[in-house]
Design an enzyme around this catalytic site. Structure first.
Site, PDB file in Angstrom:
ATOM      1  N   SER A 185      -1.460 -13.943  -1.218  1.00  0.00           N
ATOM      2  CA  SER A 185      -2.118 -12.669  -0.022  1.00  0.00           C
ATOM      3  C   SER A 185      -3.255 -14.114   1.088  1.00  0.00           C
ATOM      4  CB  SER A 185      -3.651 -11.894  -0.604  1.00  0.00           C
ATOM      5  OG  SER A 185      -4.517 -11.850  -0.337  1.00  0.00           O
ATOM      6  N   TYR A 240      -1.320 -11.609   8.199  1.00  0.00           N
ATOM      7  CA  TYR A 240      -1.194  -9.905   8.596  1.00  0.00           C
ATOM      8  C   TYR A 240      -1.472 -10.577   9.717  1.00  0.00           C
ATOM      9  CZ  TYR A 240      -3.622  -8.032   4.947  1.00  0.00           C
ATOM     10  OH  TYR A 240      -3.756  -7.881   3.490  1.00  0.00           O
ATOM     11  N   THR A 297       2.705  -7.431   6.398  1.00  0.00           N
ATOM     12  CA  THR A 297       1.799  -6.062   6.374  1.00  0.00           C
ATOM     13  C   THR A 297       1.547  -5.188   7.528  1.00  0.00           C
ATOM     14  OG1 THR A 297       1.076  -7.292   3.914  1.00  0.00           O
ATOM     15  CG2 THR A 297       0.135  -5.288   4.811  1.00  0.00           C
ATOM     16  N   LYS A 329       6.097  -5.578   5.764  1.00  0.00           N
ATOM     17  CA  LYS A 329       5.814  -4.751   4.143  1.00  0.00           C
ATOM     18  C   LYS A 329       5.055  -3.757   4.279  1.00  0.00           C
ATOM     19  CE  LYS A 329       2.202  -5.550   0.260  1.00  0.00           C
ATOM     20  NZ  LYS A 329       1.229  -5.228   0.139  1.00  0.00           N
ATOM     21  N   HIS A 388       0.926   0.347   0.134  1.00  0.00           N
ATOM     22  CA  HIS A 388      -1.061  -0.348   0.400  1.00  0.00           C
ATOM     23  C   HIS A 388      -1.485  -0.171  -0.495  1.00  0.00           C
ATOM     24  CE1 HIS A 388      -2.316  -3.880   2.257  1.00  0.00           C
ATOM     25  NE2 HIS A 388      -3.523  -3.845   1.041  1.00  0.00           N
TER      26      HIS A 388
HETATM   27  C1  LIG Z   1      -6.965  -5.391  -5.373  1.00  0.00           C
HETATM   28  C2  LIG Z   1      -6.009  -4.815  -4.073  1.00  0.00           C
HETATM   29  C3  LIG Z   1      -5.356  -6.059  -3.221  1.00  0.00           C
HETATM   30  C4  LIG Z   1      -4.419  -6.254  -2.916  1.00  0.00           C
HETATM   31  N1  LIG Z   1      -4.547  -6.950  -1.704  1.00  0.00           N
HETATM   32  C5  LIG Z   1      -3.494  -7.343  -0.413  1.00  0.00           C
HETATM   33  C6  LIG Z   1      -3.727  -8.243   0.073  1.00  0.00           C
HETATM   34  O1  LIG Z   1      -4.263  -9.121   0.293  1.00  0.00           O
HETATM   35  N2  LIG Z   1      -2.363  -8.013   1.154  1.00  0.00           N
HETATM   36  C7  LIG Z   1      -1.411  -6.732   0.909  1.00  0.00           C
HETATM   37  O2  LIG Z   1      -0.320  -7.258   1.560  1.00  0.00           O
HETATM   38  N3  LIG Z   1      -1.075  -6.124  -0.285  1.00  0.00           N
HETATM   39  C8  LIG Z   1      -2.673  -6.453  -0.945  1.00  0.00           C
HETATM   40  N4  LIG Z   1      -2.439  -5.517  -1.740  1.00  0.00           N
HETATM   41  C9  LIG Z   1      -1.764  -3.816  -2.007  1.00  0.00           C
HETATM   42  C10 LIG Z   1      -0.531  -5.103  -3.302  1.00  0.00           C
HETATM   43  O3  LIG Z   1      -0.440  -5.820  -2.450  1.00  0.00           O
HETATM   44  C11 LIG Z   1       0.718  -3.024  -3.322  1.00  0.00           C
HETATM   45  O4  LIG Z   1       0.968  -3.351  -2.091  1.00  0.00           O
HETATM   46  C12 LIG Z   1      -0.003  -1.664  -3.503  1.00  0.00           C
HETATM   47  O5  LIG Z   1      -0.787  -2.521  -4.327  1.00  0.00           O
HETATM   48  C13 LIG Z   1       0.563  -0.765  -4.272  1.00  0.00           C
HETATM   49  O6  LIG Z   1       1.670  -1.921  -5.100  1.00  0.00           O
HETATM   50  P1  LIG Z   1       1.388  -1.644  -6.810  1.00  0.00           P
HETATM   51  O7  LIG Z   1       1.764  -0.515  -7.216  1.00  0.00           O
HETATM   52  O8  LIG Z   1       2.521  -2.534  -7.242  1.00  0.00           O
HETATM   53  O9  LIG Z   1      -0.082  -2.444  -7.206  1.00  0.00           O
HETATM   54  C14 LIG Z   1      -3.342  -5.322  -2.003  1.00  0.00           C
HETATM   55  C15 LIG Z   1      -3.690  -4.502  -3.835  1.00  0.00           C
HETATM   56  C16 LIG Z   1      -4.826  -4.298  -4.828  1.00  0.00           C
HETATM   57  C17 LIG Z   1      -5.018  -3.144  -5.796  1.00  0.00           C
END
Ligand SMILES: Cc1cc2nc3c(=O)[nH]c(=O)nc-3n(C[C@H](O)[C@H](O)[C@H](O)COP(=O)(O)O)c2cc1C
Length: 251
Positions: free
Chosen positions: A4, A26, A52, A147, A171
């Site tokens: 990330s 980003y 993203t 993404k 996301h």
């Molecule tokens: C605590 C948290 C932090 C996240 N940080 C990022 C991030 O920094 N960059 C990003 O592209 N997505 C981020 N996401 C989104 C996740 O990559 C993912 O798209 C989303 O949680 C859906 O997938 P999941 O159902 O497997 O959690 C974050 C999600 C959570 C819950």
């Protein structure tokens, strides 16, 4: 592993372990920062970036507000009580240095993880469009994965703009995402996915059981995938792809 932008450990440090990485980035208002992230990723041998595209705004997160997550520098009484119940964790923190968002702290003068993350989150460009993807394509010779795609038309646009792949997600699971079980991995593969990414399961496992917890979560997922394949009579991943969506009635 996708690193990330907001990783506490800088991508260079993670890459030095020899792990195969993708860098999640980003498009920021200040393109010089984005360009620097790209140069850093290339510099540590990363071959693929994930850009993203579904974070135009940071929405209200009621649970974060309720839990005081945005104000960790001023802990509430209940947070202090919670911390008091975890002396080993506190002792570990006292022995180390104050955490920073190591992957991006060089781009902000703020101190403390929340302020640093807030500064860079405010930099995410809400006007992102396909020209910006084309700009990224010009500035990155490796694989470019977009993404946050939810609609077939958007997938086509991303590929037209030069993407090598897309990640179907929204996301944060506000509507879907949510790969939680091996059966869901098999379903995604049958529907044509080349890979499946998980966002929260490893984080939950880390919170519950530390590094061994993450290992256990991945082992469980792998076991579930094998179980579903065996029960469905599929010998290998290729067989899932060949069976395609027609096999899904079996579940
Ligand atoms: C605590 C948290 C932090 C996240 N940080 C990022 C991030 O920094 N960059 C990003 O592209 N997505 C981020 N996401 C989104 C996740 O990559 C993912 O798209 C989303 O949680 C859906 O997938 P999941 O159902 O497997 O959690 C974050 C999600 C959570 C819950």
């Amino acid at each position: 592993m996708g690193v990330s932008t907001f990783s506490i450990a800088p991508m260079e440090k993670i890459a030095s372990t020899g792990a195969g990485l993708l860098a999640q980035i980003y498009v920021l208002r200040d393109r010089a920062i984005t360009r620097d992230m790209l140069a850093r990723a290339a510099g540590c041998g990363i071959k693929s970036i994930i850009v993203t595209v579904d974070t135009a705004i940071t929405p209200i997160r009621e649970r974060d507000i309720r839990n005081g997550f945005r104000h960790l520098s001023r802990p509430t009484l209940s947070q202090m009580l919670g911390l008091a119940g975890r002396p080993a964790w506190l002792a570990g923190l006292a022995g180390g240095s104050i955490p920073t968002v190591g992957n991006i702290d060089r781009y902000t003068t703020s101190r403390g993880v929340m302020a640093q993350a807030r500064d860079v989150a405010a930099q995410i460009d809400p006007t992102l469009n396909r020209d910006d993807l084309a700009w990224l394509r010009e500035n990155w010779t490796g694989q470019l994965i977009v993404k946050g795609i939810m609609h077939p038309d958007d997938a086509v646009q991303a590929v037209d703009a030069g993407a090598d792949g897309i990640i179907v997600s929204n996301h944060g699971g506000r509507l879907d995402s949510g790969i939680r079980r091996g059966g869901e991995v098999v379903t995604a593969l049958a529907l044509g996915a080349t890979a499946v990414a998980i966002g929260r399961p490893w984080a939950w496992a880390l919170a519950a059981g530390g590094a061994p917890g993450v290992g256990a979560a991945l082992d469980t997922l792998a076991q579930e995938i094998r179980d579903v394949m065996a029960l469905a009579g599929l010998c290998d991943i290729e067989a899932i792809r060949t069976a395609g969506r027609d096999m899904l009635w079996k579940f």
